[in-house]
Write an enzyme that holds these catalytic residues in place. Structure first.
Site, PDB file in Angstrom:
ATOM      1  N   LYS A 120       0.832  -1.206   0.000  1.00 51.57           N
ATOM      2  CA  LYS A 120       0.000   0.000   0.000  1.00 51.57           C
ATOM      3  C   LYS A 120       0.868   1.259   0.000  1.00 51.57           C
ATOM      4  O   LYS A 120       0.619   2.191  -0.768  1.00 51.57           O
ATOM      5  CB  LYS A 120      -0.941   0.006   1.209  1.00 51.57           C
ATOM      6  CG  LYS A 120      -1.949   1.151   1.179  1.00 51.57           C
ATOM      7  CD  LYS A 120      -2.888   1.111   2.374  1.00 51.57           C
ATOM      8  CE  LYS A 120      -2.206   1.613   3.617  1.00 51.57           C
ATOM      9  NZ  LYS A 120      -3.120   1.774   4.766  1.00 51.57           N
ATOM     10  N   ASP A 138      -6.735   1.302   0.964  1.00 55.80           N
ATOM     11  CA  ASP A 138      -6.821   1.416   2.419  1.00 55.80           C
ATOM     12  C   ASP A 138      -8.232   1.039   2.856  1.00 55.80           C
ATOM     13  O   ASP A 138      -9.026   0.528   2.062  1.00 55.80           O
ATOM     14  CB  ASP A 138      -6.451   2.833   2.876  1.00 55.80           C
ATOM     15  CG  ASP A 138      -7.466   3.882   2.426  1.00 55.80           C
ATOM     16  OD1 ASP A 138      -8.394   3.546   1.631  1.00 55.80           O
ATOM     17  OD2 ASP A 138      -7.357   5.040   2.864  1.00 55.80           O
TER      18      ASP A 138
END
Length: 212
Positions: A120, A138
């Site tokens: 991420k 997220d």
């Protein structure tokens, strides 16, 4: 979500916010990397408060190393998990100096080799700093993608792969910003604010939350 609804979904988000930006404060690629590394399980607001103290004093890999672990911890102690994040950031700085000439690399492989940098975080840096059409999934993007039907998936990686297939190329670079902001301020976890959502006409979520 029907494929025909996806282009107008993103067109509406673009019309409302033509040039979306991350809410993390930074002035260099390294500051962005450090801020994203510190932001795991923390709010952007909380990270910004800490980096406003840290970056005026140390905002390069060598400056962080010169600062030392104890002083780094002191500057970021208001952030959750600050001790482990300080260690990761210190080791990342060491690798940037010894392996990359103090510069942040622009490949996923090199970024993910840095301590504390997962998929991420790498996606955020590749997208925001280097303009690559990556998708940093997220909790907000995961929720929005599933709730709206845009890109359903049981894991963040599954959602990421669906988004990469379904988001039209002309919206790819900015799409993760739009989805994060949508999830943060409108399509909220407990009660989505459907009555003020610009993409409600294209969204599969039912029943829509009525205006209070």
């Amino acid at each position: 979500m029907k494929p025909a609804h996806i282009p107008p979904f993103f067109a509406a988000l673009k019309a409302a916010n033509p040039e979306p930006q991350t809410e993390l404060e930074y002035t260099s690629v390294f500051e962005l990397l450090a801020a994203v590394l510190l932001s795991a399980q923390a709010t952007d607001v909380g990270v910004n408060k800490a980096t406003r103290r840290l970056f005026p004093i140390a905002n390069t890999p060598q400056a962080i190393l010169d600062l030392g672990l104890g002083a780094l911890e002191e500057h970021i102690k208001t952030i959750g998990l600050y001790r482990s994040k300080a260690r990761h950031l210190m080791e990342t700085c060491r690798m940037l100096v010894t392996q990359h000439g103090g510069q942040v690399p622009d490949t996923r492989e090199a970024l993910e080799a840095l301590p504390g940098v997962g998929r991420k975080t790498a996606n955020v840096v590749l997208n925001v700093a280097f303009g690559q059409p990556t998708m940093a999934v997220d909790t907000h993007i995961f929720r929005v993608s599933n709730r709206t039907g845009l890109a359903p998936g049981k894991t963040p990686l599954a959602v990421e792969q669906q988004l990469l297939k379904r988001v039209p190329p002309e919206y790819a670079v900015d799409s993760h910003h739009w989805l994060i902001l949508l999830g943060r301020y409108v399509c909220q976890a407990r009660k989505p604010r459907c009555w003020e959502c610009v993409v409600a006409p294209y969204c599969d979520y039912e029943p829509k939350t009525p205006r209070p």
